[in-house]
Design an enzyme around this catalytic site. Structure first.
Site, PDB file in Angstrom:
ATOM      1  N   TYR A   1      11.585  50.815  41.979  1.00  0.00           N
ATOM      2  CA  TYR A   1      10.548  50.118  41.214  1.00  0.00           C
ATOM      3  C   TYR A   1      10.401  48.701  41.784  1.00  0.00           C
ATOM      4  O   TYR A   1      11.016  47.741  41.342  1.00  0.00           O
ATOM      5  CB  TYR A   1      10.872  50.104  39.718  1.00  0.00           C
ATOM      6  CG  TYR A   1      10.910  51.489  39.100  1.00  0.00           C
ATOM      7  CD1 TYR A   1      10.343  52.578  39.762  1.00  0.00           C
ATOM      8  CD2 TYR A   1      11.500  51.728  37.875  1.00  0.00           C
ATOM      9  CE1 TYR A   1      10.375  53.857  39.210  1.00  0.00           C
ATOM     10  CE2 TYR A   1      11.538  52.997  37.311  1.00  0.00           C
ATOM     11  CZ  TYR A   1      10.976  54.066  37.988  1.00  0.00           C
ATOM     12  OH  TYR A   1      11.015  55.317  37.443  1.00  0.00           O
TER      13      TYR A   1
ATOM     14  N   PRO B   1       5.823  59.326  29.033  1.00  0.00           N
ATOM     15  CA  PRO B   1       5.635  60.056  27.767  1.00  0.00           C
ATOM     16  C   PRO B   1       4.267  59.830  27.145  1.00  0.00           C
ATOM     17  O   PRO B   1       3.830  60.613  26.301  1.00  0.00           O
ATOM     18  CB  PRO B   1       6.742  59.497  26.867  1.00  0.00           C
ATOM     19  CG  PRO B   1       7.017  58.132  27.406  1.00  0.00           C
ATOM     20  CD  PRO B   1       6.837  58.259  28.903  1.00  0.00           C
TER      21      PRO B   1
END
Ligand SMILES: NC(=O)c1ccc[n+]([C@@H]2O[C@H](COP(=O)([O-])OP(=O)(O)OC[C@H]3O[C@@H](n4cnc5c(N)ncnc54)[C@H](OP(=O)(O)O)[C@@H]3O)[C@@H](O)[C@H]2O)c1
Length: 286
Positions: free
Chosen positions: A53, A209
């Site tokens: 990341y 999600p």
């Protein structure tokens, strides 16, 4: 904050995903630190990151460093916080991703992550994504060695299918704490992995999600029943979505990403929302 089991640890039922704070579109460091502090203030004790990341080739581990900095500056007791990182998926710095599952690479990557995160061991380390050029057993063998050496306290795998979950579970001698797979209203094909985790007693960390960084804001438009249930409860469709995740199995822990304190504060509230069987049936069918 309600809790869930993750290996031998107990963590908040809602985690924080760190990716939006370190890839394209990332905010400045001050807003990211405020976001991580807001998560901790809300009782979040699971923070997901990865060495990959980052944006440029020279800022590998940007998100891990950010999280370590935020934990140090928060001021509260962070002993209950589990930081989950990952290795084996890389970014050369031009926006693309590639995989490297060679055991020697994974061990070196884990040592580098540990250095950035600080402490004696990494709380939870995931093998990020299978590398077709390396036998899965060899990559997971490296994760087992890292566990045995005490470099990592808990082991996980990500983007794994049921056969890979069973293989990793066996190679790790049952010490597979977590499976991190994509799961959302828009992406439900990880249901077999979710079911297998419930059967084996492994935490299932649903990634993206809310449908991913670019789609999360439109959730209520794209999935009208989620908006309708949200309106009935006076909450956001994102909160309803996270409560729907939690209802899928006691082993599910969604890790919504955030780059604003408001987002994770709102998401953390999902642990308190109970949906009726009728509402869940409507959302399942949406
Ligand atoms: N293992 C893997 O291969 C893999 C792959 C992808 C992601 N992940 C992990 O999973 C985490 C979550 O996935 P993701 O970040 O891709 O997607 P996501 O969680 O589906 O969506 C993230 C976006 O949702 C927004 N958001 C969060 N809570 C909200 C709320 N209550 N109301 C409105 N918007 C809200 C955030 O907006 P703001 O930015 O405005 O706060 C954020 O940018 C990542 O951060 C990463 O840690 C793992």
């Amino acid at each position: 904050m309600k809790t869930r089991q993750l290996g031998d640890r107990t963590v908040s039922a809602i985690g924080l995903g760190g990716m939006p704070m370190s890839i394209e579109g990332r905010p400045d460091a001050a807003r990211s630190i405020a976001t991580i502090h807001a998560a901790l203030d809300a009782g979040v004790t699971l923070i997901d990151t990865a060495d990959a990341y980052h944006l440029h080739a020279d800022d590998v581990g940007h998100n891990e460093t950010l999280i370590a900095t935020a934990l140090r500056s928060w001021g509260g007791d962070t002993s209950a916080v589990v930081v989950a990182t990952k290795g084996g998926h890389l970014r050369p710095g031009d926006g693309t991703w590639y995989v490297d599952g060679r055991p020697e690479y994974l061990k070196q990557a884990a040592e580098a992550s540990l250095k950035r995160l600080g402490g004696d061991a990494i709380d939870l380390y995931h093998y990020h994504r299978p590398d077709p050029a390396v036998p899965y057993a060899d990559s997971i063998g490296a994760i087992r060695d890292l566990l045995d050496a005490g470099t990592i306290r808990l082991a996980g795998i990500s983007n794994a299918n049921p056969a890979q979950i069973r293989e990793a579970y066996d190679i790790l001698g049952g010490r597979l704490a977590s499976v991190q797979n994509q799961y959302s209203p828009a992406f439900r094909s990880s249901q077999p992995e979710l079911d297998l985790c419930a059967e084996l007693g492994i935490a299932f960390l649903s990634w993206s999600p809310l449908g991913g960084i670019k789609s999360a804001a439109d959730l209520g438009t794209r999935f009208a029943p989620f908006q309708r249930v949200a309106d009935a409860h006076g909450v956001s469709p994102q909160v309803v979505t996270l409560a729907w995740h939690l209802a899928a199995s006691p082993w599910v822990i969604p890790i919504p990403g955030a780059s604003r304190p408001e987002s994770i504060r709102d998401s953390a509230g999902a642990a308190e929302l109970t949906l009726s069987a009728e509402e869940l049936a409507t959302l399942d069918a949406a």
